[in-house]
Design a protein around this motif. Structure first.
Motif, PDB file in Angstrom:
ATOM      1  N   PRO A 109       0.795  -1.225   0.000  1.00  0.00           N
ATOM      2  CA  PRO A 109       0.000   0.000   0.000  1.00  0.00           C
ATOM      3  C   PRO A 109       0.830   1.280   0.000  1.00  0.00           C
ATOM      4  CG  PRO A 109      -0.091  -1.102   2.141  1.00  0.00           C
ATOM      5  CD  PRO A 109       0.612  -2.033   1.205  1.00  0.00           C
ATOM      6  N   GLU A 110       2.035   1.258   0.558  1.00  0.00           N
ATOM      7  CA  GLU A 110       2.838   2.494   0.607  1.00  0.00           C
ATOM      8  C   GLU A 110       3.188   2.974  -0.804  1.00  0.00           C
ATOM      9  OE1 GLU A 110       3.391  -0.050   2.495  1.00  0.00           O
ATOM     10  OE2 GLU A 110       3.224   0.691   4.555  1.00  0.00           O
ATOM     11  N   ILE A 111       3.666   2.045  -1.645  1.00  0.00           N
ATOM     12  CA  ILE A 111       4.024   2.424  -3.004  1.00  0.00           C
ATOM     13  C   ILE A 111       2.770   2.828  -3.779  1.00  0.00           C
ATOM     14  CG2 ILE A 111       4.940   1.559  -5.188  1.00  0.00           C
ATOM     15  CD1 ILE A 111       6.923  -0.102  -3.674  1.00  0.00           C
ATOM     16  N   GLU A 112       1.708   2.046  -3.606  1.00  0.00           N
ATOM     17  CA  GLU A 112       0.450   2.321  -4.309  1.00  0.00           C
ATOM     18  C   GLU A 112      -0.065   3.729  -3.979  1.00  0.00           C
ATOM     19  OE1 GLU A 112      -2.299   1.540  -6.988  1.00  0.00           O
ATOM     20  OE2 GLU A 112      -0.632   0.212  -6.495  1.00  0.00           O
ATOM     21  N   GLN A 120       7.047   8.044   4.423  1.00  0.00           N
ATOM     22  CA  GLN A 120       6.765   6.620   4.637  1.00  0.00           C
ATOM     23  C   GLN A 120       7.621   5.765   3.712  1.00  0.00           C
ATOM     24  OE1 GLN A 120       4.006   4.919   6.361  1.00  0.00           O
ATOM     25  NE2 GLN A 120       3.786   6.746   7.608  1.00  0.00           N
ATOM     26  N   ALA A 121       7.733   6.200   2.457  1.00  0.00           N
ATOM     27  CA  ALA A 121       8.535   5.446   1.492  1.00  0.00           C
ATOM     28  C   ALA A 121       9.996   5.423   1.923  1.00  0.00           C
ATOM     29  CB  ALA A 121       8.388   6.063   0.096  1.00  0.00           C
ATOM     30  N   VAL A 122      10.489   6.581   2.368  1.00  0.00           N
ATOM     31  CA  VAL A 122      11.880   6.643   2.849  1.00  0.00           C
ATOM     32  C   VAL A 122      12.079   5.679   4.015  1.00  0.00           C
ATOM     33  CG1 VAL A 122      13.558   8.103   4.023  1.00  0.00           C
ATOM     34  CG2 VAL A 122      12.266   9.019   2.096  1.00  0.00           C
ATOM     35  N   ASP A 123      11.111   5.685   4.941  1.00  0.00           N
ATOM     36  CA  ASP A 123      11.274   4.904   6.171  1.00  0.00           C
ATOM     37  C   ASP A 123      11.086   3.407   5.950  1.00  0.00           C
ATOM     38  OD1 ASP A 123      11.669   7.275   7.432  1.00  0.00           O
ATOM     39  OD2 ASP A 123       9.641   7.437   8.243  1.00  0.00           O
ATOM     40  N   LYS A 124      10.171   3.043   5.069  1.00  0.00           N
ATOM     41  CA  LYS A 124       9.719   1.654   5.056  1.00  0.00           C
ATOM     42  C   LYS A 124      10.144   0.829   3.858  1.00  0.00           C
ATOM     43  CE  LYS A 124       5.606   2.362   7.903  1.00  0.00           C
ATOM     44  NZ  LYS A 124       4.131   2.379   7.856  1.00  0.00           N
ATOM     45  N   ILE A 125      10.316   1.445   2.696  1.00  0.00           N
ATOM     46  CA  ILE A 125      10.513   0.640   1.494  1.00  0.00           C
ATOM     47  C   ILE A 125      11.995   0.360   1.270  1.00  0.00           C
ATOM     48  CG2 ILE A 125      10.204   0.562  -1.010  1.00  0.00           C
ATOM     49  CD1 ILE A 125       7.688   2.311  -0.539  1.00  0.00           C
ATOM     50  N   ALA A 126      12.318  -0.894   1.043  1.00  0.00           N
ATOM     51  CA  ALA A 126      13.706  -1.261   0.785  1.00  0.00           C
ATOM     52  C   ALA A 126      13.752  -2.367  -0.257  1.00  0.00           C
ATOM     53  CB  ALA A 126      14.374  -1.723   2.081  1.00  0.00           C
ATOM     54  N   GLU A 127      14.966  -2.598  -0.773  1.00  0.00           N
ATOM     55  CA  GLU A 127      15.156  -3.658  -1.756  1.00  0.00           C
ATOM     56  C   GLU A 127      15.103  -5.029  -1.093  1.00  0.00           C
ATOM     57  OE1 GLU A 127      18.746  -3.764  -4.138  1.00  0.00           O
ATOM     58  OE2 GLU A 127      18.048  -1.987  -5.225  1.00  0.00           O
ATOM     59  N   GLN A 168      16.742 -10.838  -1.558  1.00  0.00           N
ATOM     60  CA  GLN A 168      16.754 -12.043  -2.376  1.00  0.00           C
ATOM     61  C   GLN A 168      16.597 -11.723  -3.865  1.00  0.00           C
ATOM     62  OE1 GLN A 168      14.854 -15.375  -0.571  1.00  0.00           O
ATOM     63  NE2 GLN A 168      14.061 -16.139  -2.509  1.00  0.00           N
ATOM     64  N   CYS A 169      15.538 -10.961  -4.213  1.00  0.00           N
ATOM     65  CA  CYS A 169      15.222 -10.792  -5.639  1.00  0.00           C
ATOM     66  C   CYS A 169      15.431  -9.367  -6.137  1.00  0.00           C
ATOM     67  CB  CYS A 169      13.790 -11.243  -5.915  1.00  0.00           C
ATOM     68  SG  CYS A 169      12.536 -10.078  -5.361  1.00  0.00           S
ATOM     69  N   GLY A 170      15.604  -8.388  -5.247  1.00  0.00           N
ATOM     70  CA  GLY A 170      15.798  -7.017  -5.692  1.00  0.00           C
ATOM     71  C   GLY A 170      14.521  -6.229  -5.882  1.00  0.00           C
ATOM     72  N   ASN A 171      13.355  -6.842  -5.625  1.00  0.00           N
ATOM     73  CA  ASN A 171      12.078  -6.133  -5.679  1.00  0.00           C
ATOM     74  C   ASN A 171      12.038  -5.067  -4.574  1.00  0.00           C
ATOM     75  OD1 ASN A 171       9.455  -5.459  -6.326  1.00  0.00           O
ATOM     76  ND2 ASN A 171       8.529  -7.245  -5.334  1.00  0.00           N
ATOM     77  N   LEU A 172      11.165  -4.069  -4.717  1.00  0.00           N
ATOM     78  CA  LEU A 172      11.006  -3.046  -3.685  1.00  0.00           C
ATOM     79  C   LEU A 172       9.767  -3.354  -2.869  1.00  0.00           C
ATOM     80  CD1 LEU A 172      11.845   0.021  -5.899  1.00  0.00           C
ATOM     81  CD2 LEU A 172      13.172  -0.709  -3.920  1.00  0.00           C
ATOM     82  N   ASP A 173       9.894  -3.395  -1.565  1.00  0.00           N
ATOM     83  CA  ASP A 173       8.738  -3.702  -0.729  1.00  0.00           C
ATOM     84  C   ASP A 173       9.010  -3.229   0.690  1.00  0.00           C
ATOM     85  OD1 ASP A 173       6.303  -4.662   0.102  1.00  0.00           O
ATOM     86  OD2 ASP A 173       6.593  -6.657  -0.736  1.00  0.00           O
ATOM     87  N   THR A 174       7.955  -3.300   1.518  1.00  0.00           N
ATOM     88  CA  THR A 174       8.102  -2.873   2.914  1.00  0.00           C
ATOM     89  C   THR A 174       8.512  -4.032   3.811  1.00  0.00           C
ATOM     90  OG1 THR A 174       5.722  -3.213   3.092  1.00  0.00           O
ATOM     91  CG2 THR A 174       6.491  -0.966   2.784  1.00  0.00           C
ATOM     92  N   VAL A 175       8.515  -5.246   3.261  1.00  0.00           N
ATOM     93  CA  VAL A 175       8.984  -6.388   4.060  1.00  0.00           C
ATOM     94  C   VAL A 175      10.183  -7.021   3.369  1.00  0.00           C
ATOM     95  CG1 VAL A 175       6.815  -6.952   5.208  1.00  0.00           C
ATOM     96  CG2 VAL A 175       7.239  -7.812   2.905  1.00  0.00           C
ATOM     97  N   ALA A 176      11.049  -7.681   4.134  1.00  0.00           N
ATOM     98  CA  ALA A 176      12.230  -8.328   3.576  1.00  0.00           C
ATOM     99  C   ALA A 176      12.344  -9.733   4.148  1.00  0.00           C
ATOM    100  CB  ALA A 176      13.482  -7.521   3.900  1.00  0.00           C
ATOM    101  N   PRO A 177      12.368 -10.796   3.316  1.00  0.00           N
ATOM    102  CA  PRO A 177      12.204 -10.783   1.864  1.00  0.00           C
ATOM    103  C   PRO A 177      10.839 -10.218   1.448  1.00  0.00           C
ATOM    104  CG  PRO A 177      12.907 -12.958   2.662  1.00  0.00           C
ATOM    105  CD  PRO A 177      12.565 -12.146   3.842  1.00  0.00           C
ATOM    106  N   CYS A 178      10.730  -9.786   0.177  1.00  0.00           N
ATOM    107  CA  CYS A 178       9.510  -9.125  -0.287  1.00  0.00           C
ATOM    108  C   CYS A 178       8.322 -10.073  -0.268  1.00  0.00           C
ATOM    109  CB  CYS A 178       9.720  -8.561  -1.686  1.00  0.00           C
ATOM    110  SG  CYS A 178       9.700  -9.802  -3.003  1.00  0.00           S
ATOM    111  N   SER A 179       7.113  -9.507  -0.389  1.00  0.00           N
ATOM    112  CA  SER A 179       5.909 -10.324  -0.259  1.00  0.00           C
ATOM    113  C   SER A 179       5.817 -11.380  -1.360  1.00  0.00           C
ATOM    114  CB  SER A 179       4.660  -9.440  -0.239  1.00  0.00           C
ATOM    115  OG  SER A 179       4.735  -8.453  -1.228  1.00  0.00           O
ATOM    116  N   ILE A 180       6.413 -11.115  -2.527  1.00  0.00           N
ATOM    117  CA  ILE A 180       6.402 -12.124  -3.594  1.00  0.00           C
ATOM    118  C   ILE A 180       7.315 -13.291  -3.214  1.00  0.00           C
ATOM    119  CG2 ILE A 180       7.077 -12.580  -5.991  1.00  0.00           C
ATOM    120  CD1 ILE A 180       6.064  -9.809  -6.729  1.00  0.00           C
ATOM    121  N   CYS A 181       8.508 -12.987  -2.712  1.00  0.00           N
ATOM    122  CA  CYS A 181       9.423 -14.060  -2.298  1.00  0.00           C
ATOM    123  C   CYS A 181       8.842 -14.876  -1.147  1.00  0.00           C
ATOM    124  CB  CYS A 181      10.780 -13.481  -1.880  1.00  0.00           C
ATOM    125  SG  CYS A 181      11.828 -13.059  -3.286  1.00  0.00           S
ATOM    126  N   GLN A 182       8.036 -14.206  -0.282  1.00  0.00           N
ATOM    127  CA  GLN A 182       7.467 -14.907   0.873  1.00  0.00           C
ATOM    128  C   GLN A 182       6.230 -15.727   0.528  1.00  0.00           C
ATOM    129  OE1 GLN A 182       6.692 -12.729   4.441  1.00  0.00           O
ATOM    130  NE2 GLN A 182       8.643 -11.630   4.382  1.00  0.00           N
TER     131      GLN A 182
END
Lengths: 201, 201
Positions: free
Chosen positions: A8-11, B52-59, B62-76
């Motif tokens: 949701p943050e990116i969206e 929020q993006a600065v604080d929460k979003i990171a690469e 594992q795959c280099g996707n951008l997301d707020t969780v690590a590993p990203c939600s796709i990898c998980q």
């Protein structure tokens, strides 16, 4: 238009950026990717600059300009001619005139133009503020630097009528062929105005 | 390009916005005016969304996707096929493929394409990460979903060579006439590819 992507943050960032003029949903996504890719050079300073703007920038209570001080730095500038007020539709018009570096007077931002169909009448514009500034007595000339559109010119008429009782001189920008303009490419209205206002050499 | 307008805070915001793709100095000024005019509906939430993006979003490590969780939600996502890795140039390509809703596999972001003239060789792309993910043994197919440009295709060649020793199946997207495409408007390269890959009906 699209399914949710990557949290949701990116969206939310995409959706907000898509509401800026000049950006649509597609270019907003491109912009967000660029921001995230250039995090330290672009995203971090931009987030900070926006927060600074939220915290510090406000409308000048006197003229409606946007600045970090109130009254704005133009209203405070004692080197400027206080006998002339240049009336504009939007703050962007002040920026354009200041970039041209031709005017050393005070401004007054109406906040738009009369547009009855959009529900914008005289009360929605800052005309009362202009009249009370003129009534204070210092002002000798009001230059109506409104857009040369139908709405801008009918607004100029209305404001000019309102000012007639005050005895102040009311003027407007000259109309004619723009510098560098080729006659072949100009509309008939501009040519007619330039002809009507022709000057002896 | 222009003299200073209305204080350093506004000027800085204009300059930063002008560095976003799709905006130049002129449209950045328009955007800043719109932001300041729609302070509460646009500027305040946008400043917040950026922070929020600065604080929460990171690469994703594992795959280099951008997301707020690590590993990203796709990898998980355990419902996704872990035997296939879809290799893309940029995170925006993941978004495009996810919007199309056709792939339920994992991704791998290279971070660009080989471009010797710009100093981008194999070491500047995340190819080592791909090889080590493949070496872990789960993966049976690597789909090289790189752009159909000269750079994208030469990168695909290089990555394919690097993967040859691993014994994993390597595939790429089909090329041909896009859906809705009119032959008259297609370039010769696309037509040639579509002819070469023609299928029996």
């Amino acid at each position: 238009m699209s399914k949710k992507i990557a949290g949701p943050e990116i969206e939310r960032l995409v959706q907000l950026l898509a509401r800026m003029p000049g950006l649509g949903p597609r270019s907003a996504r491109k912009a967000v990717l660029a921001l995230l890719k250039r995090r330290n050079e672009l995203l971090v300073p931009l987030a900070d600059a926006m927060q600074q703007a939220v915290d510090k920038i406000a409308e000048c209570p006197q003229c409606g300009n946007l600045d970090t001080v109130a009254p704005c730095s133009i209203c405070q500038d004692t080197r400027r001619d206080s006998s002339m007020i240049v009336v504009v539709e939007e703050v962007g018009d002040i920026w354009a005139l200041e970039r041209a570096n031709i005017i050393s007077a005070r401004y007054h931002v109406l906040g738009g133009h009369l547009s009855p169909l959009d529900g914008i009448g005289p009360d929605q514009l800052n005309i009362a503020g202009l009249l009370s500034r003129v009534a204070e007595g210092d002002v000798k000339e009001v230059l109506l630097a409104l857009n040369a559109t139908v709405e801008g010119q009918s607004t100029a008429h209305y404001v000019s009528d309102q000012l007639s009782a005050s005895g102040v001189a009311v003027s407007k920008l000259a109309q004619g062929v723009p510098i560098g303009g080729e006659l072949d490419y100009l509309d008939e209205g501009t040519l007619a105005a330039a002809f009507k206002a022709r000057r002896k050499l």
